[in-house]
Write a protein that holds these residues in place. Structure first.
Motif, mmCIF file in Angstrom:
data_model
loop_
_atom_site.group_PDB
_atom_site.id
_atom_site.type_symbol
_atom_site.label_atom_id
_atom_site.label_comp_id
_atom_site.label_asym_id
_atom_site.label_seq_id
_atom_site.Cartn_x
_atom_site.Cartn_y
_atom_site.Cartn_z
ATOM 1 N N THR A 1 156.599 13.902 36.602
ATOM 2 C CA THR A 1 155.822 14.602 37.626
ATOM 3 C C THR A 1 155.161 15.868 37.095
ATOM 4 O O THR A 1 154.435 16.541 37.833
ATOM 5 N N LYS B 1 161.288 9.016 44.065
ATOM 6 C CA LYS B 1 160.724 10.364 44.055
ATOM 7 C C LYS B 1 159.337 10.378 43.416
ATOM 8 O O LYS B 1 158.425 11.068 43.881
ATOM 9 N N GLU C 1 156.358 9.376 45.580
ATOM 10 C CA GLU C 1 155.932 10.312 46.626
ATOM 11 C C GLU C 1 154.660 11.049 46.224
ATOM 12 O O GLU C 1 153.897 11.492 47.092
ATOM 13 N N THR C 2 154.430 11.174 44.906
ATOM 14 C CA THR C 2 153.285 11.966 44.453
ATOM 15 C C THR C 2 152.446 11.290 43.376
ATOM 16 O O THR C 2 151.297 11.676 43.173
ATOM 17 N N ARG C 3 152.988 10.299 42.667
ATOM 18 C CA ARG C 3 152.284 9.722 41.525
ATOM 19 C C ARG C 3 152.181 8.205 41.622
ATOM 20 O O ARG C 3 153.103 7.546 42.100
#
Length: 217
Positions: free
Chosen positions: A41, A65, A68-70
């Protein structure tokens, strides 16, 4: 291309890393899930190789996890090869699944495929004008002539070819050519671009001042 390997078996981690570096990849390593998630991340990777049975955070937790962003392509590499495990891995956001033991040749092929698909490229051969960039053979030809490129020069050309027609920033190029162990100076990006221009022709790569480089058809 830059790869993150998250694997807690030291010998296997070393073997995979060495094999990929010999193929011209920039490779970062993590030996537990917590370190793997932090790196995954914090930097941009072309693909991540992720074990499931990791200390601190499991591969499942890292994947959850991360997603959630990548959207970084993830290949799960694990001894858990049951059907339910494979289904869970793919449904949890993994892009591919390879069971241990495995052949390095197959691992490399799957990584190349993931990188191509994530960039919307179907074939291992990318044609740019009269040039053909073969991402499997790691070769570049013009007509019947084989052009001799260093591994770094090929990695740079491959990155630009996968994003042809788009501006690729110097920062992105640097991060994809050099791994966390490199202490190379950032101006080496300009040096490699200059070398490529001499070998390919100055009109293939255009500089966009303050932005980066763009490869034209």
């Amino acid at each position: 291309m830059r790869v993150l390997i998250v694997e807690d078996e030291p010998d296997l981690l070393r073997t995979i890393s060495q094999a990929l570096r010999e193929d011209g990849y920039a490779v970062d390593e993590a030996s537990d899930g917590q370190e793997g998630l932090y790196k995954a991340t914090s930097w941009e990777y072309d693909v991540i190789v992720l074990d499931l049975l990791l200390p601190k955070l499991t591969g499942w937790q890292v994947l959850e996890k991360l997603r959630e962003t990548r959207a970084t392509p993830v290949l799960i590499l694990t001894a858990r090869d049951g059907v339910d495990d494979r289904v869970k891995g793919l449904d949890s956001g993994a892009d591919d699944y390879l069971a241990k033991p495995f052949h390095l040749k197959e691992l490399k092929a799957r990584l190349r495929s993931l990188i191509r698909r994530s960039n919307g490229i179907a074939s291992s051969q990318i044609q740019i004008g009269e040039l053909i960039v073969d991402t499997t053979a790691k070769t570049v030809t013009r007509g019947q002539t084989l052009l001799l490129l260093t591994p770094r020069e090929f990695s740079l050309l491959e990155l630009l070819a996968l994003h042809r027609g788009q501006v690729v920033t110097r920062t992105r190029i640097y991060e994809h050519l050099f791994d966390e162990t490199d202490d190379s100076l950032s101006n080496l990006v300009d040096v490699h671009v200059s070398h490529l221009r001499r070998k390919l022709g100055k009109d293939f790569i255009t500089t966009r001042r303050g932005q980066g480089y763009i490869l034209h058809d």
